[in-house]
Design an enzyme around this catalytic site. Structure first.
Site, short mmCIF file in Angstrom:
data_model
loop_
_atom_site.label_atom_id
_atom_site.label_comp_id
_atom_site.label_asym_id
_atom_site.label_seq_id
_atom_site.Cartn_x
_atom_site.Cartn_y
_atom_site.Cartn_z
N GLU A 44 -31.92 23.59 10.58
CA GLU A 44 -33.35 23.75 10.85
C GLU A 44 -33.52 24.16 12.32
O GLU A 44 -33.57 23.28 13.20
CB GLU A 44 -34.11 22.45 10.59
CG GLU A 44 -34.02 21.97 9.15
CD GLU A 44 -35.22 21.11 8.76
OE1 GLU A 44 -35.83 21.42 7.74
OE2 GLU A 44 -35.55 20.16 9.48
N SER B 187 -40.31 26.79 8.19
CA SER B 187 -41.32 27.72 7.67
C SER B 187 -40.89 28.45 6.40
O SER B 187 -41.23 29.61 6.20
CB SER B 187 -41.72 28.72 8.77
OG SER B 187 -42.30 28.03 9.86
N ASN C 183 -39.75 17.82 2.40
CA ASN C 183 -39.89 16.75 3.39
C ASN C 183 -41.38 16.66 3.72
O ASN C 183 -41.91 17.51 4.42
CB ASN C 183 -39.07 17.10 4.64
CG ASN C 183 -39.28 16.10 5.76
OD1 ASN C 183 -39.88 15.04 5.56
ND2 ASN C 183 -38.79 16.43 6.94
N GLU D 131 -37.54 16.20 14.50
CA GLU D 131 -38.66 15.37 14.96
C GLU D 131 -38.17 13.97 15.32
O GLU D 131 -38.67 13.35 16.26
CB GLU D 131 -39.77 15.34 13.89
CG GLU D 131 -40.48 16.68 13.83
CD GLU D 131 -40.97 17.10 12.45
OE1 GLU D 131 -41.10 16.23 11.56
OE2 GLU D 131 -41.19 18.31 12.25
N GLY E 240 -42.59 24.40 11.36
CA GLY E 240 -44.05 24.28 11.45
C GLY E 240 -44.70 25.35 12.30
O GLY E 240 -45.87 25.22 12.65
N HIS F 94 -33.34 14.61 11.63
CA HIS F 94 -34.39 15.64 11.67
C HIS F 94 -34.80 15.87 13.13
O HIS F 94 -34.83 14.92 13.92
CB HIS F 94 -35.60 15.21 10.83
CG HIS F 94 -36.56 16.34 10.64
ND1 HIS F 94 -37.47 16.70 11.60
CD2 HIS F 94 -36.71 17.21 9.62
CE1 HIS F 94 -38.16 17.75 11.17
NE2 HIS F 94 -37.71 18.08 9.96
N LYS G 210 -42.94 14.50 5.47
CA LYS G 210 -43.22 13.97 6.80
C LYS G 210 -44.32 12.89 6.71
O LYS G 210 -44.38 12.19 5.71
CB LYS G 210 -43.57 15.12 7.76
CG LYS G 210 -42.50 16.22 7.72
CD LYS G 210 -42.64 17.27 8.78
CE LYS G 210 -41.53 18.29 8.64
NZ LYS G 210 -41.54 19.31 9.66
P1 13P Z 1 -41.87 23.48 7.86
O1 13P Z 1 -41.42 23.99 6.50
O2 13P Z 1 -43.27 22.96 7.86
O3 13P Z 1 -41.59 24.47 8.94
O4 13P Z 1 -40.95 22.20 8.18
C1 13P Z 1 -39.59 22.29 8.03
C2 13P Z 1 -39.00 20.94 8.16
O5 13P Z 1 -39.04 20.36 9.23
C3 13P Z 1 -38.40 20.33 6.98
O6 13P Z 1 -37.69 19.20 7.29
#
Ligand code: 13P
Length: 253
Positions: free
Chosen positions: A168, A214, A9, A98, A174, A96, A11
């Site tokens: 997640e 992560s 992903n 976010e 992140g 997601h 983003k």
């Molecule tokens: P990270 O791997 O950067 O922690 O992000 C995970 C994520 O949100 C994948 O959709």
């Protein structure tokens, strides 16, 4: 056998040039990846078509990071399922964290988005997971159960053929803090149990549940070795071809 999947992903990262460089890096290493592992990449909307064209002759699937629930109309800035399908995109990430926290998408809206995707014969990668506060209060199972119930558990059985789940935990996204392999396994087994209770064990056993938060080359092997973890939804570490491919190879060893 459940599908093993590693999905990147990206983003809001990578302009067109950066993406092409990343895709070239991934393409150059594809021969090393066993065909038992499905690779997916989720570029920004503006790069979807170019990614699709670049990856056409490869097994890597291009997926979208989001879409609108309505068919079309006056929704400035939004993208419909038909628009995605029109350029060859068959799969969309929905829910997601976010999107939930920054763009206020709740389970009710996500339920509508899932329905629209399924009505358009698309596959959905549906994200669920608790925030840090809920984990600290030991409420992670209640949160995940509620997300499943409110967004997905009104779906008919056959819809589950087109659902991939991604657990997640928000506190691991992140942040560099990964859920331990045991924490991931515990939650993935819980999710499967909920599906078995609501539907049946055949559906529960067939659904791929990815872990996200992560994931990196150093921890992928241990996380992916858990019985109920079927792969990863990877953010930061998917932005470099080498680490993305290394994560995909974690299944091999
Ligand atoms: P990270 O791997 O950067 O922690 O992000 C995970 C994520 O949100 C994948 O959709």
């Amino acid at each position: 056998m459940r599908k093993k999947i590693v999905a990147g992903n990206w983003k809001m990262n990578c302009d067109l040039g950066e993406m092409q460089e990343l895709l070239t890096g991934i393409k150059n290493q594809l021969k090393n990846i066993p065909d038992t592992v499905s690779l997916m990449v989720a570029p920004a909307y503006t790069n979807l078509y170019a990614a699709f064209e670049t990856l056409k002759e490869t097994p890597v699937e291009v997926v979208a990071q989001n879409m609108h629930q309505e068919k079309n109309g006056a929704f400035t800035g939004e993208i419909s399922a038909a628009m995605l399908k029109g350029i060859g995109v068959q799969t969309v990430i929905l829910g997601h964290s976010e999107r939930r926290s920054i763009f206020n998408e709740n389970n009710q809206l996500l339920k509508e988005k899932v329905q629209t995707a399924l009505d358009n014969n698309m596959q959905v990668i549906f994200c669920i997971g608790e925030e840090l506060e809920s984990r600290e209060e030991n409420k992670q199972f209640n949160v995940v159960k509620q997300q499943l119930e409110e967004a997905l558990f009104t779906l008919p059985e056959k819809a589950w053929q087109n659902i991939i789940l991604a657990y997640e935990p928000v506190w691991a996204i992140g942040t560099g803090k990964t859920a331990s392999p045991e924490q991931a396994q515990e939650m993935h087994a819980f999710i499967r149990e909920q599906i078995a209770e609501k539907y049946n064990s055949e559906i529960a056993d067939a659904v791929s549940i990815l872990y996200g938060g992560s994931v990196k080359p150093a921890n992928a092997k241990e996380i992916f070795s858990q019985t109920d973890v079927d792969g990863g939804l990877v953010g930061g570490a998917a932005l470099k071809a080498d680490s993305f491919v290394e994560i995909a190879l974690a299944f091999q060893n």
